[in-house]
Write an enzyme that holds these catalytic residues in place. Structure first.
Site: not given
Length: 311
Positions: A153, A253, A283
Site C-alpha cells: 500500500s 481494490d 485491499h
C-alpha cells in the site's frame, strides 16, 4: 456484498474491524492497542529482534534469523497505513515469517506520518534508514550487494520512491523491489479507483484522506505533484534504471489499476517486472492469513524474493 469475493475472504469479513481514518487520532489509538497486543503474544523463536536508531534519528526494527553464519541478504520492508497510520508493529508477524523463510535480515523503518509530517518527511526517513543499513552492513550481518526494498500500500509507494532516490543519489545498489497493492497515484482517476468506493479495509474515500494528508491540502491531483511523491506521475525516463520489480494487485481494490499501470510503465522503461492479480481479493486481504489465496500470495512473495536475492 456486490463483489465476488473469494469465499474464505467473504466469510472472514464479518470478523474484521472496519478501518475508519476520518477520526485519525481514534484510528491510531485503536490500531496501536491492537498491534501491541498482537506483538506481545507473537512467537519470535529463531529470530533475533532488535531496535536501533540511525544517526538521523530514524528508528529501525531489525529481524535476523538465528543460526545462519556469514552475511545474509536483506529486505528493507516499509509498512503501509495510507501514509497516516502504522509502525513496524503492523508487519511484525509478517517480517518474522519472511526472516525465517528466506532466510534474510528484514529491516522495518519507523517513518514519520502525515498529516503532521507531509511529503517528503516519511520518504526522507525511509531513504536515510536504507542508507544507514547499507553503510553498516557488517554490523547487521548483511550482504550489501543483496538488498531489496518491499512494501504494501503506502509502504510500497515509499519503497519504490526510495529505490528512485537510491538510483539517483548514489545510494545502495538494490537488487529488487516487491510492491504489494501499491498506492501510487494521487489522482485516483483509474477505473478501479472510481468504482471501488465501498470495498473493505481500504477504498476510494480512505485513499482521498491519505493522499490529502500526505501531500497537503489542495495539492492532490494538481500538476505539481512529483514522481517521488506519487510514482504513477513518473515519465518513462524517470523509471529507467530502477531495480526489477514484482507487483501484486488485488481484484477488488481501488488501487488495483494504478498498480497494473505502474507495472506497464516500468516495462516500457526497460525494467523487468512480474505482475500478479489475485482473484477475489480486496485491499488488506492478507489479514485473513488462513485463506488459501492469501497463503498463495505469501508463498509467492518468499519465492520471488529468494530468487531475486540469490538464496
Amino acid at each position: 456484498m456486490r463483489y465476488a469475493f473469494d469465499p474464505e475472504l467473504a466469510a472472514a469479513l464479518a470478523m474484521m474491524a472496519e478501518v475508519d481514518i476520518s477520526d485519525l487520532a481514534a484510528a491510531r489509538a485503536a490500531q496501536a492497542a491492537e498491534l501491541a497486543a498482537q506483538v506481545a503474544v507473537t512467537d519470535t523463536a529463531g529470530v533475533a529482534v532488535s531496535d536501533v536508531t540511525t544517526d538521523d534519528g530514524v528508528r529501525l526494527r531489525t529481524y535476523r534469523p538465528e543460526g545462519h553464519g556469514g552475511p545474509l541478504p536483506a529486505v528493507y520492508r516499509v509498512h503501509g497505513g495510507g501514509f497516516v497510520l502504522g509502525s513496524p508493529d503492523a508487519d511484525h508477524e509478517a517480517n518474522l515469517r519472511l526472516c525465517r523463510e528466506l532466510p534474510a535480515v528484514v529491516v522495518s523503518p519507523e517513518y514519520r506520518l502525515a498529516p503532521e509530517h507531509p511529503f517528503p518527511a516519511g520518504l526522507d526517513d525511509c531513504y536515510a534508514g536504507l542508507c544507514f543499513v547499507a553503510e553498516h552492513a557488517g554490523r547487521f550481518g548483511i550482504d550489501a550487494d543483496r538488498m531489496a526494498v518491499a512494501g504494501d500500500s503506502a509502504g510500497a509507494c515509499l519503497a519504490t520512491a526510495t529505490a528512485m532516490l537510491a538510483r539517483d543519489g548514489g545510494g545502495p545498489a538494490l537488487r529488487f523491489q516487491y510492491l504489494d497493492s501499491p498506492a501510487l497515484d494521487d489522482r485516483l482517476t483509474t477505473p478501479s479507483a472510481r468504482r471501488f468506493d465501498d470495498t473493505p479495509v481500504w477504498n476510494r474515500p480512505s485513499a482521498l484522506i491519505g493522499w490529502n494528508a500526505y501531500l497537503g491540502a489542495g495539492v492532490r491531483g494538481t500538476a505539481g505533484v512529483p514522481a517521488l511523491a506519487a510514482p504513477s506521475r513518473a515519465r518513462t525516463g524517470e523509471l529507467a534504471g530502477l531495480p526489477p520489480a514484482y507487483v501484486a494487485v488485488m481484484e477488488f481494490d481501488a488501487l488495483r489499476d494504478e498498480g497494473i499501470d505502474y507495472a506497464r510503465a516500468l516495462l516500457t522503461a526497460g525494467v523487468a517486472v512480474e505482475l500478479h492479480l489475485f482473484p477475489g481479493t480486496f485491499h488488506g486481504a492478507s489479514l485473513v492469513r488462513h485463506a488459501a489465496v492469501v497463503q498463495r500470495a505469501t508463498a509467492e512473495a518468499v519465492t520471488v524474493l529468494r530468487r531475486a536475492l540469490g538464496r
